[in-house]
Scaffold this active site. Sequence first.
Site, PDB file in Angstrom:
ATOM      1  N   ASP A  91       0.969  -1.297   0.136  1.00 44.57           N
ATOM      2  CA  ASP A  91      -0.036   0.055  -0.076  1.00 44.57           C
ATOM      3  C   ASP A  91       0.725   1.284   0.077  1.00 44.57           C
ATOM      4  O   ASP A  91       2.008   1.196   0.383  1.00 44.57           O
ATOM      5  CB  ASP A  91      -0.817  -0.004   1.218  1.00 44.57           C
ATOM      6  CG  ASP A  91      -0.151  -0.156   2.582  1.00 44.57           C
ATOM      7  OD1 ASP A  91       0.794  -0.798   2.660  1.00 44.57           O
ATOM      8  OD2 ASP A  91      -0.608   0.773   3.389  1.00 44.57           O
ATOM      9  N   GLU A 151       0.241  -1.079   5.940  1.00 41.94           N
ATOM     10  CA  GLU A 151       1.087  -0.625   6.985  1.00 41.94           C
ATOM     11  C   GLU A 151       1.101   0.582   6.918  1.00 41.94           C
ATOM     12  O   GLU A 151       1.303   1.197   8.231  1.00 41.94           O
ATOM     13  CB  GLU A 151       2.632  -1.095   6.245  1.00 41.94           C
ATOM     14  CG  GLU A 151       3.740  -0.916   7.273  1.00 41.94           C
ATOM     15  CD  GLU A 151       4.287   0.656   7.135  1.00 41.94           C
ATOM     16  OE1 GLU A 151       5.082   1.029   8.080  1.00 41.94           O
ATOM     17  OE2 GLU A 151       3.934   1.286   6.166  1.00 41.94           O
TER      18      GLU A 151
END
Length: 389
Positions: A91, A151
Amino acid sequence: MNTPAGIPAAQWLAGQHDNMLALLADLVNIDSNSYDKPGVARVFRRLQSFFSEHGIAVTSHFVGDVEAAISVTVNAGSEEGQPVLLMGHCDTVFPAGEAARRPFRIQDGRAYGPGVADMKPGVVMNAFIVAAAAQSPESLPEITALFTCDEEIGSPLSKDVIIPFAEKARFAFNAEPGRPSGNVVTGRKGGVFFEMDIEGRAAHSGANFSEGISAISELAHKIVALDELTDIDQGVTVNVGLVSGGLSVNTSAPSAKASIDLRIFNLEQRESLVSSIRCICNKSFITGTLSKLDIKGEFRPFVPTAQSRQLFELYQSELNAMGHQAEGEFSGGCADSGVTSSMGVITLCGTGPVGGKFHTLDEYCEIDTIVPRGLAVLNTLTRLSEQQW
């Protein structure tokens, strides 16, 4: 891309610079904001395609109905050394459409684009390390690569996936970007991210002022109290980074909200500071207000140990042998390396390709570091069994 069998892993990886950049371009050109789970899944599918080309099976890991991670394992059950976990998140912080506005490009030895440092090149590097090991005739340890989805917002879903992998691993390399200096990360602060909601009572601020209870005024008192928890000398910071509230300029605010960022060096500080923040939330500075506090995300600190120092020195020697330099440095930023290190896994972070200006439009990756940094990790894990741990 078919991989001929029987090439020593380091020799094969050394010749993959252009292929690594091609995969990096594909990943950077996919929008994958932490909240854009279909976008992150598209990154997973591109990685799955890569691994399929190399005959490596991919396992998807779901939390509820969300694909939180994918993993691959090579040399399962190997008696050479102890299991190694390679970590990376897919991400980014950038919104949908950013990849179209700023597609992957290379200029003057640097790659640019959303997530081009943090941390899609680390994802690519780990993928190629696994592919190199899969086709090698050498005796190598069991290597698992884990690719996660969130994350950048504290790993609320993927943390539940990381933990069982960490329970099986002896060593972990987290391919967050190498620092602009080329350094790796040998310690990190932990972080706890809160959301506080305050309820007051609305009233016309001119006609019925005394009937109102301002949630914003209550929040102001709480912010002052929260600020007093910061202790720079002890490495503790409390930051109220977002606030919102109110109904109109002429109405006592019926509600207010704040987002709070706590950073700490160790878990002992965590317990004390979380308790203090809860006390401030629960206290009504203005009679009649009600407050609620929720933890929205959390990273454990990566606390350096003698063994993590030993791992860094082994890695450093491998990087030096290729003419690249790196020192270890402490970071106030958080990462998933805190999960593994807090569970006793010997951990090194910031092993990804060198980059800088993370989370900005000028984010970059030094493309000539992608192969050497990968080789440094690969060569380090081949020597782990030589050491006394």
